[in-house]
Scaffold this motif. Structure first.
Motif, short mmCIF file in Angstrom:
data_model
loop_
_atom_site.label_atom_id
_atom_site.label_comp_id
_atom_site.label_asym_id
_atom_site.label_seq_id
_atom_site.Cartn_x
_atom_site.Cartn_y
_atom_site.Cartn_z
N GLN A 144 1.71 -0.96 10.49
CA GLN A 144 0.88 -2.11 10.16
C GLN A 144 -0.40 -2.11 10.98
N ASN A 145 -0.32 -1.68 12.23
CA ASN A 145 -1.53 -1.61 13.06
C ASN A 145 -2.54 -0.62 12.47
N SER A 146 -2.05 0.53 12.00
CA SER A 146 -2.94 1.54 11.41
C SER A 146 -3.56 1.04 10.12
N LEU A 147 -2.77 0.36 9.29
CA LEU A 147 -3.28 -0.17 8.03
C LEU A 147 -4.33 -1.25 8.27
N ARG A 148 -4.08 -2.11 9.26
CA ARG A 148 -5.06 -3.16 9.55
C ARG A 148 -6.35 -2.55 10.11
N ASP A 149 -6.24 -1.55 10.97
CA ASP A 149 -7.44 -0.90 11.52
C ASP A 149 -8.24 -0.24 10.40
N TYR A 150 -7.54 0.40 9.47
CA TYR A 150 -8.23 1.08 8.36
C TYR A 150 -8.93 0.07 7.46
N GLU A 151 -8.28 -1.06 7.21
CA GLU A 151 -8.89 -2.10 6.38
C GLU A 151 -10.12 -2.69 7.05
#
Length: 538
Positions: A144-151
């Motif tokens: 979830q941290n990676s997805l939020r950073d990418y978004e």
């Protein structure tokens, strides 16, 4: 002390906490020195509860020598039984299995409910000396941290930056047939999104199913992210006006479904709040169902009660009638206004309002069955436990109650010469209406499924599905830090670590917006985990 031992034995029954406390005091009084006493696990839990509520009061009580209590250094060994950190941890799941005593549970006792909510915390950074890391940033897990950073990188076209957490998202497990509530995991965040809630709840479901428990339901309040979380599980049925209330459980070996529920105490507050603004307070609503539903009748009823002191009309106080931002949060006040006592005190001319009050009084009663004998003690059959799939209350929820809401909406929409905005003010909010229907359908289906398990003398208490224990936990989190009612991330992790150790059998918080009923404590002799001693070899 020995002189009164027989009296204490007669006063407190065997296997009661009172008897255990007396026996431990008698044993500790005969121990020479300060390091020779080995305390019972239940006494350790009770002492932890006192120590975390107020360290100064605990030291004063222990120093008075009125009663014997464990030393604070002893309690610290138990408080640091595992490293306090966010996310799902092996230690927490392992301790959960010990709390449930998985090897002794019958099959139906493995059913649990998931409840989740957020609590505001202090944005702050803390340096942990033992690990060398900074604690206080948002952390929803690596994926979830990676997805939020990418978004964020796509939206801002800049490198992602770590944000300080403002909220703590907590997932709790509650046994439906065993008296255990356990905070499974917590996640520091700024504002948890619906897709992130979706991922975390299903990850929790997977972990619990693999541990041997059976996830029956997910309960949360009516926040916008939670409503979108429900909608992610499928499309509503527009023809029958049924919202999404269940979804297949891909981790269940028996292909069970998970039931999606809005928390009934939050719903009853929303209904009362809408009624309170109907022709009163800020007058944002004009409730109408083939007749006016006005808050002014409650104000008039209270006025008559104060003028005619000797006449019993209803248990209404100024706190019930003139709502503040604080009193709006109290479930007790909402339930007492939407009660049969108030309905019976209403004038005959207010038949529409009376039907409204009685309908939601029954709704809250059938979804808030807390004790096997509560219905008999209060003389309210709607609060009796569920024992049969043919219980008429189940049909009332799915047919009579939902038809009442649908007919109300149809009657309003059929009124001529009113705009859509004006008609919407004559109804409860759409979010509340959908939550009421969802809970009615989900509770009815869940209770029917549980009663079909073929267990003799089985009964279901619907209060087990709501999120009162999580509200109490948040109250305890605030109390543990004295005047600082907003702990930072590290303090919250430490406090919830202690809450896991104290377990749900310890004293509850009675200062929250719900009223808890004291329960008999079961004596548990299971040793508690504590911090391992580090030995330095030459």
């Amino acid at each position: 002390m020995k002189e009164h031992q027989n009296d204490m034995s007669q006063t407190f029954p065997t296997n009661s906490f009172g008897r255990l406390f007396w026996e431990e005091q008698a044993r500790a009084a005969n121990v020479k020195g300060t390091t020779g006493c080995r305390w019972h696990p239940m006494i350790i839990k009770w002492a932890l509860n006192l120590r975390l509520a107020s360290g100064k009061a605990y030291r004063s009580l222990r120093g008075s020598n009125v009663i014997k209590l464990p030393h604070e250094s002893t309690l610290r060994q138990y408080l640091h039984w595992s490293t306090p950190r966010s996310s799902f941890t092996f230690e927490a799941v392992e301790h959960l299995c010990r709390e449930f005593k998985m090897e002794t549970l019958q099959d139906h006792q493995k059913f649990v409910a998931l409840i989740h909510d957020e609590m505001k915390i202090k944005s702050d950074l803390v340096f942990r000396k033992n690990t060398g890391e900074l604690v206080g940033f948002t952390d929803l897990g690596d994926v979830q941290n990676s997805l939020r950073d990418y978004e964020d990188q796509l939206n801002k076209n800049t490198a992602p930056e770590q944000s300080l957490a403002k909220q703590m998202f907590v997932i709790m497990v509650r046994g439906l047939f065993v008296n255990i509530t356990y905070p499974l995991a917590q996640f520091p965040t700024t504002n948890t999104k619906s897709d992130e809630i979706f991922s975390l709840c299903w990850r929790a479901t997977e972990i619990l199913e693999m541990a041997g428990l059976k996830v029956m339901s997910v309960t949360c309040d009516g926040a916008s992210t939670n409503r979108r979380f429900f909608d992610l599980h499928g499309d509503a049925d527009p023809e029958q006006q049924k919202p999404v209330h269940k979804t297949p459980n891909p981790y269940a070996e028996d292909h069970r479904e998970v039931y999606l529920m809005s928390d009934p105490p939050h719903l009853i507050k929303c209904v009362r709040n809408a009624w309170a603004h109907s022709y009163a307070h800020d007058k944002t609503r004009t409730l109408w169902n083939n007749g006016t539903i006005s808050w002014k009748v409650i104000q008039d009823l209270y006025r008559k009660r104060t003028e005619m002191r000797g006449l019993y009309l209803a248990k209404l106080t100024l706190e019930h009638v003139e709502l503040t931002s604080f009193s709006k949060m109290k479930v007790r006040l909402a339930a007492q206004v939407l009660s049969q006592t108030v309905a019976n005190a209403l004038p005959e001319a207010e038949s529409v309002t009376k039907e409204f009050v009685l309908m939601f009084d029954k709704f809250f009663d059938v979804l808030n069955v807390r004790h096997i004998g509560e219905g008999g003690m209060k003389r309210k059959p709607n609060m009796a436990p569920y024992r049969s799939v043919d219980d008429p209350r189940l049909q009332w929820l799915t047919v009579d109650f939902i038809n009442y809401l649908n007919d109300w909406e149809k009657a309003v929409m059929a009124r001529p010469n009113y705009t859509k905005a004006q008609k919407n003010k004559m109804l409860l909010t759409q979010e509340t209406l959908i939550g009421l229907k969802r809970s009615a359908l989900a509770f009815s289906s869940a209770v029917e499924f549980l009663l079909q398990q073929g267990v003799e003398k089985m009964y279901v208490l619907t209060e087990k599905f709501n999120q009162d224990p999580l509200e109490s936990l948040f109250g305890n989190m605030r109390q543990m830090r004295g005047g600082s009612d907003q702990p930072n991330t590290q303090q919250f992790n430490e406090s919830i670590n202690a809450a896991r150790l104290k377990s749900s059998q310890m004293l509850k918080n009675f200062g929250s917006n719900t009223r808890n009923r004291p329960e008999e404590q079961t004596i548990d002799n299971t040793p508690l985990p504590k911090k391992k001693k580090v030995s330095f070899s030459k």
